[in-house]
Design an enzyme around this catalytic site. Structure first.
Site, PDB file in Angstrom:
ATOM      1  N   CYS A  17      33.828  43.835  47.829  1.00  0.00           N
ATOM      2  CA  CYS A  17      33.618  45.285  47.694  1.00  0.00           C
ATOM      3  C   CYS A  17      32.251  45.559  47.052  1.00  0.00           C
ATOM      4  O   CYS A  17      31.237  45.276  47.659  1.00  0.00           O
ATOM      5  CB  CYS A  17      34.769  45.903  46.919  1.00  0.00           C
ATOM      6  SG  CYS A  17      34.911  47.676  47.175  1.00  0.00           S
ATOM      7  N   HIS A  42      39.870  43.616  49.700  1.00  0.00           N
ATOM      8  CA  HIS A  42      40.220  42.998  48.409  1.00  0.00           C
ATOM      9  C   HIS A  42      41.321  41.956  48.560  1.00  0.00           C
ATOM     10  O   HIS A  42      42.497  42.246  48.327  1.00  0.00           O
ATOM     11  CB  HIS A  42      40.716  44.086  47.443  1.00  0.00           C
ATOM     12  CG  HIS A  42      39.635  44.986  46.962  1.00  0.00           C
ATOM     13  ND1 HIS A  42      38.842  44.687  45.876  1.00  0.00           N
ATOM     14  CD2 HIS A  42      39.209  46.187  47.410  1.00  0.00           C
ATOM     15  CE1 HIS A  42      37.969  45.654  45.680  1.00  0.00           C
ATOM     16  NE2 HIS A  42      38.171  46.583  46.598  1.00  0.00           N
ATOM     17  N   GLU A  61      42.049  39.692  46.564  1.00  0.00           N
ATOM     18  CA  GLU A  61      42.645  39.397  45.249  1.00  0.00           C
ATOM     19  C   GLU A  61      43.831  40.306  44.941  1.00  0.00           C
ATOM     20  O   GLU A  61      44.570  40.063  44.001  1.00  0.00           O
ATOM     21  CB  GLU A  61      41.581  39.502  44.143  1.00  0.00           C
ATOM     22  CG  GLU A  61      41.171  40.914  43.721  1.00  0.00           C
ATOM     23  CD  GLU A  61      40.127  41.571  44.612  1.00  0.00           C
ATOM     24  OE1 GLU A  61      39.915  41.082  45.749  1.00  0.00           O
ATOM     25  OE2 GLU A  61      39.537  42.583  44.183  1.00  0.00           O
TER      26      GLU A  61
END
Lengths: 80, 220
Positions: B86, B194, B196
């Site tokens: 990002c 994302h 994660e």
């Protein structure tokens, strides 16, 4: 010494913000707006009294930070 | 396996990143402050998401010129893996470590939702845990995710198999549906989504997990 650095999008780079502004101008009743491209203006005061030297320095600033030369052009003017 | 997560003023996804890496490896990454000139010796450097410097000037522009970026460039040159997610992707592009630029989303709106990504290459330590062509889920949350390059760069990215992920349904206008790209030496990955945030069932899925498992085991 005062300078102005103008940063504009290169030709062919899509400008969704400019497009939105163009649409808004039309909605306000301004007819005949061909197109709008959004850019940035930086007014910078430099200590130098040597215009040529200041311009070189400002061009370096524009190339290194103020503009992303992948998508933007810049123009440096010494204002006074 | 050692990793570092780099924090800038305005980063806001660093804790998610630290938690994900710690959960997957059992080792807590070191967090490194942007003003530092050196990095500890690590195997993976991560630049997390957020709004470094409030996105002033251009997203990632100020952060990209911070002292720590010189250290990251040096480590990347040595072959250390670098992941930018990002805002991290935006910073890597602004720093010139990845080609291209991330502009305002074509629809002008901030997009926060889950998307599908297609894994386009498995030839990197980040993507080798997936199958080529595999479709994975991943959250996105960005206003400036519209990836652009000139035609010549795009042709090179394609020719060198450096497009890591493409959006199945392009949410932001990115050229050629690109969601993530690799560096020339394939040890730097930048991506807008994302991974994660999808690493355990509690997140609603584990599609992001193979990316970290592969990246981290490559250097174990």
């Amino acid at each position: 010494m005062k300078a102005r650095v103008t940063v504009t999008l290169k030709n062919g780079v899509l400008d969704p913000q400019g497009k939105a502004i163009e649409g808004a101008l039309g909605a306000l009743g301004f007819a005949g707006v061909g197109s709008v491209r959004q850019g940035k203006v930086f007014d910078i005061e430099v200590e130098s009294t040597d215009a040529a030297k200041a311009k070189t320095e400002l061009e370096a600033m524009a190339a290194k930070l103020l503009a992303n030369t992948v998508i933007e052009n810049y123009r440096v003017e010494i204002v006074d | 396996m050692k990793s570092a997560v780099v924090v800038f003023p305005g980063s806001n996804r660093e804790r998610d990143m630290v938690a994900a890496i710690e959960k997957i490896t059992g080792h807590r990454p070191v967090t490194v402050w942007h003003g530092d000139h050196d990095l500890p010796k690590v195997d993976l450097i991560v630049i997390p998401g957020g709004f470094s410097y409030g996105d002033y000037l251009r997203s990632g522009a100020i952060a990209a010129r911070e002292p720590i970026m010189g250290a990251i460039a040096r480590e990347a040159e040595r072959g250390v893996a670098v992941l930018g997610v990002c805002n991290g992707f935006q910073i890597l592009c602004e720093a010139g470590l990845l080609p291209g630029v991330l502009m305002r989303n074509a629809g002008l709106k901030f997009i926060c939702k889950e998307v599908e990504l297609r894994v386009e290459t498995t030839a990197s330590q980040f993507t080798r845990g997936y199958a080529k062509g595999q479709v994975i889920r991943s959250p996105v949350a960005h206003g400036d995710g519209n990836y652009r390059t000139d035609d010549e760069t795009l042709a090179r990215l394609k020719g060198e198999d450096r497009i890591a992920f493409r959006y199945v349904a392009n949410p932001n206008g990115s050229v050629d549906d690109i969601a993530g790209v690799l560096s020339e030496k394939r040890n730097i990955l930048g991506m807008m989504p994302h991974p994660e945030n999808l690493i355990e069932p509690l997140n609603g899925g584990t599609d992001g997990r193979p990316l970290f498992e592969a990246a981290l085991s490559a250097v174990a």
